[in-house]
Design a protein around this motif. Structure first.
Motif, PDB file in Angstrom:
ATOM      1  N   PHE A 357       0.821  -1.213   0.000  1.00  0.00           N
ATOM      2  CA  PHE A 357       0.000   0.000   0.000  1.00  0.00           C
ATOM      3  C   PHE A 357       0.858   1.267   0.000  1.00  0.00           C
ATOM      4  O   PHE A 357       0.442   2.291  -0.524  1.00  0.00           O
ATOM      5  CB  PHE A 357      -0.962  -0.006   1.202  1.00  0.00           C
ATOM      6  N   PHE A 358       2.060   1.178   0.573  1.00  0.00           N
ATOM      7  CA  PHE A 358       2.946   2.349   0.620  1.00  0.00           C
ATOM      8  C   PHE A 358       3.484   2.684  -0.769  1.00  0.00           C
ATOM      9  O   PHE A 358       3.506   3.839  -1.182  1.00  0.00           O
ATOM     10  CB  PHE A 358       4.108   2.090   1.593  1.00  0.00           C
ATOM     11  N   PHE A 359       3.923   1.650  -1.518  1.00  0.00           N
ATOM     12  CA  PHE A 359       4.542   1.886  -2.827  1.00  0.00           C
ATOM     13  C   PHE A 359       3.539   1.853  -3.989  1.00  0.00           C
ATOM     14  O   PHE A 359       3.825   2.384  -5.059  1.00  0.00           O
ATOM     15  CB  PHE A 359       5.658   0.857  -3.073  1.00  0.00           C
ATOM     16  N   GLN A 360       2.389   1.192  -3.801  1.00  0.00           N
ATOM     17  CA  GLN A 360       1.297   1.164  -4.783  1.00  0.00           C
ATOM     18  C   GLN A 360       1.598   0.397  -6.075  1.00  0.00           C
ATOM     19  O   GLN A 360       0.827  -0.433  -6.491  1.00  0.00           O
ATOM     20  CB  GLN A 360       0.844   2.598  -5.142  1.00  0.00           C
ATOM     21  N   LYS A 361       2.726   0.687  -6.734  1.00  0.00           N
ATOM     22  CA  LYS A 361       3.054   0.054  -8.017  1.00  0.00           C
ATOM     23  C   LYS A 361       4.336  -0.757  -7.908  1.00  0.00           C
ATOM     24  O   LYS A 361       5.222  -0.421  -7.122  1.00  0.00           O
ATOM     25  CB  LYS A 361       3.222   1.118  -9.110  1.00  0.00           C
ATOM     26  N   SER A 362       4.449  -1.797  -8.755  1.00  0.00           N
ATOM     27  CA  SER A 362       5.657  -2.638  -8.732  1.00  0.00           C
ATOM     28  C   SER A 362       6.895  -1.836  -9.139  1.00  0.00           C
ATOM     29  O   SER A 362       7.985  -2.062  -8.614  1.00  0.00           O
ATOM     30  CB  SER A 362       5.490  -3.857  -9.642  1.00  0.00           C
ATOM     31  N   GLU A 363       6.727  -0.863 -10.070  1.00  0.00           N
ATOM     32  CA  GLU A 363       7.896  -0.069 -10.482  1.00  0.00           C
ATOM     33  C   GLU A 363       8.382   0.816  -9.337  1.00  0.00           C
ATOM     34  O   GLU A 363       9.579   1.097  -9.221  1.00  0.00           O
ATOM     35  CB  GLU A 363       7.600   0.753 -11.728  1.00  0.00           C
ATOM     36  N   ASN A 364       7.454   1.268  -8.463  1.00  0.00           N
ATOM     37  CA  ASN A 364       7.855   2.028  -7.271  1.00  0.00           C
ATOM     38  C   ASN A 364       8.555   1.112  -6.266  1.00  0.00           C
ATOM     39  O   ASN A 364       9.532   1.495  -5.629  1.00  0.00           O
ATOM     40  CB  ASN A 364       6.638   2.674  -6.600  1.00  0.00           C
ATOM     41  N   LEU A 365       8.019  -0.102  -6.132  1.00  0.00           N
ATOM     42  CA  LEU A 365       8.610  -1.086  -5.206  1.00  0.00           C
ATOM     43  C   LEU A 365      10.019  -1.464  -5.631  1.00  0.00           C
ATOM     44  O   LEU A 365      10.874  -1.752  -4.790  1.00  0.00           O
ATOM     45  CB  LEU A 365       7.741  -2.347  -5.165  1.00  0.00           C
ATOM     46  N   ALA A 366      10.278  -1.440  -6.946  1.00  0.00           N
ATOM     47  CA  ALA A 366      11.606  -1.787  -7.456  1.00  0.00           C
ATOM     48  C   ALA A 366      12.670  -0.840  -6.917  1.00  0.00           C
ATOM     49  O   ALA A 366      13.844  -1.195  -6.819  1.00  0.00           O
ATOM     50  CB  ALA A 366      11.614  -1.764  -8.978  1.00  0.00           C
ATOM     51  N   ALA A 367      12.236   0.393  -6.564  1.00  0.00           N
ATOM     52  CA  ALA A 367      13.169   1.366  -5.994  1.00  0.00           C
ATOM     53  C   ALA A 367      13.686   0.902  -4.629  1.00  0.00           C
ATOM     54  O   ALA A 367      14.797   1.246  -4.223  1.00  0.00           O
ATOM     55  CB  ALA A 367      12.496   2.728  -5.858  1.00  0.00           C
ATOM     56  N   ALA A 368      12.859   0.119  -3.919  1.00  0.00           N
ATOM     57  CA  ALA A 368      13.278  -0.391  -2.607  1.00  0.00           C
ATOM     58  C   ALA A 368      13.982  -1.735  -2.725  1.00  0.00           C
ATOM     59  O   ALA A 368      14.553  -2.240  -1.757  1.00  0.00           O
ATOM     60  CB  ALA A 368      12.060  -0.546  -1.704  1.00  0.00           C
ATOM     61  N   TYR A 369      13.933  -2.311  -3.924  1.00  0.00           N
ATOM     62  CA  TYR A 369      14.411  -3.681  -4.128  1.00  0.00           C
ATOM     63  C   TYR A 369      15.822  -3.672  -4.714  1.00  0.00           C
ATOM     64  O   TYR A 369      16.149  -2.843  -5.547  1.00  0.00           O
ATOM     65  CB  TYR A 369      13.455  -4.392  -5.085  1.00  0.00           C
ATOM     66  N   GLY A 370      16.630  -4.584  -4.318  1.00  0.00           N
ATOM     67  CA  GLY A 370      17.964  -4.719  -4.896  1.00  0.00           C
ATOM     68  C   GLY A 370      19.080  -4.424  -3.915  1.00  0.00           C
ATOM     69  O   GLY A 370      20.106  -5.096  -3.909  1.00  0.00           O
ATOM     70  N   MET A 371      18.881  -3.423  -3.037  1.00  0.00           N
ATOM     71  CA  MET A 371      19.941  -3.057  -2.093  1.00  0.00           C
ATOM     72  C   MET A 371      20.231  -4.206  -1.122  1.00  0.00           C
ATOM     73  O   MET A 371      21.393  -4.548  -0.891  1.00  0.00           O
ATOM     74  CB  MET A 371      19.556  -1.799  -1.315  1.00  0.00           C
ATOM     75  N   ALA A 372      19.164  -4.799  -0.564  1.00  0.00           N
ATOM     76  CA  ALA A 372      19.347  -5.904   0.385  1.00  0.00           C
ATOM     77  C   ALA A 372      20.017  -7.097  -0.283  1.00  0.00           C
ATOM     78  O   ALA A 372      20.908  -7.735   0.288  1.00  0.00           O
ATOM     79  CB  ALA A 372      18.002  -6.321   0.978  1.00  0.00           C
ATOM     80  N   VAL A 373      19.599  -7.385  -1.527  1.00  0.00           N
ATOM     81  CA  VAL A 373      20.139  -8.548  -2.252  1.00  0.00           C
ATOM     82  C   VAL A 373      21.619  -8.357  -2.558  1.00  0.00           C
ATOM     83  O   VAL A 373      22.444  -9.241  -2.293  1.00  0.00           O
ATOM     84  CB  VAL A 373      19.350  -8.784  -3.560  1.00  0.00           C
ATOM     85  N   THR A 374      21.975  -7.179  -3.116  1.00  0.00           N
ATOM     86  CA  THR A 374      23.388  -6.933  -3.459  1.00  0.00           C
ATOM     87  C   THR A 374      24.247  -6.851  -2.198  1.00  0.00           C
ATOM     88  O   THR A 374      25.392  -7.296  -2.202  1.00  0.00           O
ATOM     89  CB  THR A 374      23.542  -5.639  -4.281  1.00  0.00           C
ATOM     90  N   GLY A 375      23.686  -6.309  -1.120  1.00  0.00           N
ATOM     91  CA  GLY A 375      24.409  -6.272   0.162  1.00  0.00           C
ATOM     92  C   GLY A 375      24.698  -7.671   0.665  1.00  0.00           C
ATOM     93  O   GLY A 375      25.813  -7.988   1.096  1.00  0.00           O
ATOM     94  N   SER A 376      23.680  -8.545   0.579  1.00  0.00           N
ATOM     95  CA  SER A 376      23.832  -9.938   1.007  1.00  0.00           C
ATOM     96  C   SER A 376      24.861 -10.673   0.141  1.00  0.00           C
ATOM     97  O   SER A 376      25.679 -11.452   0.648  1.00  0.00           O
ATOM     98  CB  SER A 376      22.477 -10.643   0.932  1.00  0.00           C
ATOM     99  N   MET A 377      24.825 -10.424  -1.182  1.00  0.00           N
ATOM    100  CA  MET A 377      25.785 -11.050  -2.099  1.00  0.00           C
ATOM    101  C   MET A 377      27.222 -10.618  -1.767  1.00  0.00           C
ATOM    102  O   MET A 377      28.144 -11.441  -1.768  1.00  0.00           O
ATOM    103  CB  MET A 377      25.461 -10.666  -3.546  1.00  0.00           C
ATOM    104  N   THR A 378      27.405  -9.325  -1.468  1.00  0.00           N
ATOM    105  CA  THR A 378      28.732  -8.801  -1.124  1.00  0.00           C
ATOM    106  C   THR A 378      29.248  -9.438   0.161  1.00  0.00           C
ATOM    107  O   THR A 378      30.423  -9.814   0.260  1.00  0.00           O
ATOM    108  CB  THR A 378      28.677  -7.261  -0.970  1.00  0.00           C
TER     109      THR A 378
END
Length: 606
Positions: A357-378
């Motif tokens: 409900f906070f981000f509304q759209k998947s493209e907005n959610l993508a802005a929050a996505y990726g940092m945790a994954v790349t941090g975990s990979m590093t």
């Protein structure tokens, strides 16, 4: 025999498709759609992006996880906590070990934070495919979010019943889904065969060279094609290394051919907004609705895998004393990994619905996505460098260093997302990280504040009281951290209150750094009427303490355990005290019989 091996080979691959590859498998739904909102879909850009996608998946998933990380396991188990346990054995006490511990805490926290964003973006992006159905094209965004939230609520509601009964259909559904991606990709490639040239790395370098800093920022969205790659290693304990690696080669092939197909489609139809769904609708209009239903099912299965993964990580955290105790229910009689943790389930559900409900759209959610994954990979790559440098496989160190540098490049690229929502990755990861830090340091400080007594000093007073012969008939159990030190509550019971039974058994449960295995050691003559019972269990083992005790001829009349009443002026220890009160204590966690339990309160100043 040959037939059985064939069934095992294909059966393992199909199971892996359902249990491991849901997250990375749903990435084609949104990855290129989001990338091409940042960059114009010119032919040069399409080739460059597809080249980046290929090499990102090859290096960050195939090399880092399928080849390197999956060669490091403990009895078939994988994940950041396993890497920590390996490092504990390899490193002597000191700063490096503390640093390794800090890295594992951070990695686990990032994965738990990622467990909120992944179901939200997967389900929401699939539901948005409804807009391409003519009758539903005018549907309001809030209604789409409501449908996605309803699907998520239903998924979390059924967790307590276990997925054991329906898990058998996950694999076949995902197999159909991947084959569909493969076929639709091939259909689009057939219209533009030259798109196959995009595999060449020089298109990626050309894209980055011509686009400069803007091209570097695009990497923060390209990484979405590899989200879920860490599941290969984290879920290794469910199926073993071979079925997951075999399945990955098929998944890689299906995913990348679909990305190539999407690239060919966007190059020919640059005005397209939702690439995958538009491509399928263009190829087979009559099959669009069945495909949409299939993708929604795939996102539900992906979300299920993430939720089960979060439960497994939390359970490992509980048994290795990194996290507070939570009430754990076992939903399967024969699959050990099938567990349900109610507190985590409902917290996760609230967080998932909130971000939808906070981000509304998947493209907005993508802005929050990726940092945790790349941090975990590093973090994973850094820990692998530390491990390989201490083993006979030092030749792998330069390879892992190169992978770690690439991880870091991607990780830094996601910093550009912080103002647009990536701060939620930090907030979501901060909750488990702060909890782990407070819990681990609080447990240490509490143990020191309790001032336990040495066994020798205790037995001197104990023998004198026992010799008086006023002992209570029956057997009493006392839970202790270790058999060589006596906690204050036991001193209070025996020495100060003279509560001594004819048979007194001290029970200690020690979690080993191996995932599985249970060994019991019963010491019958520690002192007159005093026995020791030590259980050494792997950190993934689900223990039936009552059963183990009864197997060794111990039938308890009463069970004593300690409760700490913490008084403190330190705000951090106040938080620790609140966590301790809100979460189950040791005996509640291990489901011991309530009728025979006696809690002894000890006031502690921290």
């Amino acid at each position: 025999m040959q037939q059985h091996q064939e069934e095992g080979f294909w059966g393992g691959i199909v199971k892996a498709l359902g249990l491991v590859f849901g997250d990375i498998g749903t990435s084609p739904i949104y990855t290129l759609t989001i990338v091409f909102t940042l960059t114009r879909p010119t032919l040069e850009n399409v080739y460059g992006i597809l080249s980046l996608v290929f090499w990102t998946m090859t290096i960050l998933v195939t090399v880092e996880y399928a080849w390197l990380a999956m060669s490091l396991g403990r009895k078939g188990q994988g994940g950041e906590i396993v890497l920590r346990e390996i490092l504990i054995k390899l490193l002597k006490k000191g700063r490096m070990l503390a640093f390794a511990g800090f890295l594992s805490f951070l990695g686990v926290s990032l994965l738990l934070g990622d467990g909120v964003i992944t179901p939200a973006i997967s389900i929401l992006s699939a539901v948005e495919g409804l807009l391409l159905i003519p009758a539903l094209s005018g549907m309001k965004q809030w209604l789409l979010v409501g449908i996605a939230a309803l699907i998520a609520c239903t998924l979390f509601f059924f967790q307590s019943r276990g997925t054991d009964k329906v898990a058998g259909i996950f694999g076949p559904i995902m197999a159909v889904y991947f084959v569909t991606l493969l076929v639709s990709g091939l259909g689009s490639i057939a219209e533009m065969p030259s798109i196959l040239k995009a595999v060449s790395p020089h298109y990626a370098f050309e894209f980055l060279y011509h686009n400069g800093f803007a091209g570097y920022i695009v990497l923060s969205e390209v990484i979405l094609c590899s989200t879920g790659g860490e599941a290969l290693y984290a879920d290794m304990g469910h199926l073993g290394r071979k079925p997951i690696v075999r399945a990955w080669y098929f998944v890689f092939f299906a995913l990348y051919l679909n990305y190539l197909g999407q690239g060919a489609f966007i190059a020919q139809h640059p005005e397209t907004k939702n690439i995958l769904f538009s491509m399928v609708k263009h190829q087979a209009p009559l099959l669009y609705i069945p495909f949409l239903c299939l993708t929604i099912m795939a996102t539900i299965i992906a979300s299920q895998a993430i939720i089960s993964g979060v439960f497994s990580i939390v359970y490992q955290g509980i048994t290795t004393r990194l996290m507070p105790l939570f009430k754990v229910d076992y939903t399967s009689t024969h699959i050990q990994s099938q567990i349900y943790i109610g507190a985590i389930n409902w917290a996760l559900m609230i967080a998932v619905i909130f971000v939808m409900f906070f981000f509304q759209k998947s493209e907005n959610l993508a802005a929050a996505y990726g940092m945790a994954v790349t941090g975990s990979m590093t973090i994973t790559a850094t820990m692998m460098i530390m491990i390989f440098s201490k083993t006979m496989k030092k030749w792998k160190v330069p390879i892992v260093v190169l992978v770690a540098l690439l991880d870091l490049v991607y990780f830094v690229s996601t910093f550009s997302k912080i103002p647009h929502g990536a701060y939620w990755s930090i907030i979501l990861a901060a909750v488990p990280f702060v909890t782990i830090m407070i819990w681990t340091k609080g447990q240490r400080a509490l143990y020191q504040a309790l001032k336990p007594l040495d066994l020798e000093v205790f037995t001197l007073s104990y023998e004198q009281i026992y010799a008086k012969g006023r002992n209570i008939p029956g057997t009493a159990l006392f839970f202790v951290r270790g058999l060589d030190v006596i906690p204050p509550y036991l001193v209070h019971c025996v020495i100060r209150s003279n509560i001594i039974y004819e048979r007194n058994v001290m029970i200690s449960i020690v979690r080993t750094d191996e995932p599985f295995g249970v060994e019991c050691q019963h010491t019958t003559a520690m002192a007159s009427g005093l026995e020791g019972f030590e259980v050494q269990a792997g950190y993934m083992e689900v223990l039936d303490i009552e059963g183990l005790i009864h197997d060794h001829g111990i039938t308890e009349k009463v069970i004593f355990y300690g409760i700490e009443d913490i008084t403190t002026l330190n705000p951090i220890w106040k938080v620790f005290a609140v966590i301790k009160k809100l979460t189950p204590n040791f005996v509640q966690f291990n489901k011991l019989p309530a009728a025979r339990l006696q809690g002894v309160v000890t006031r502690v100043e921290m």
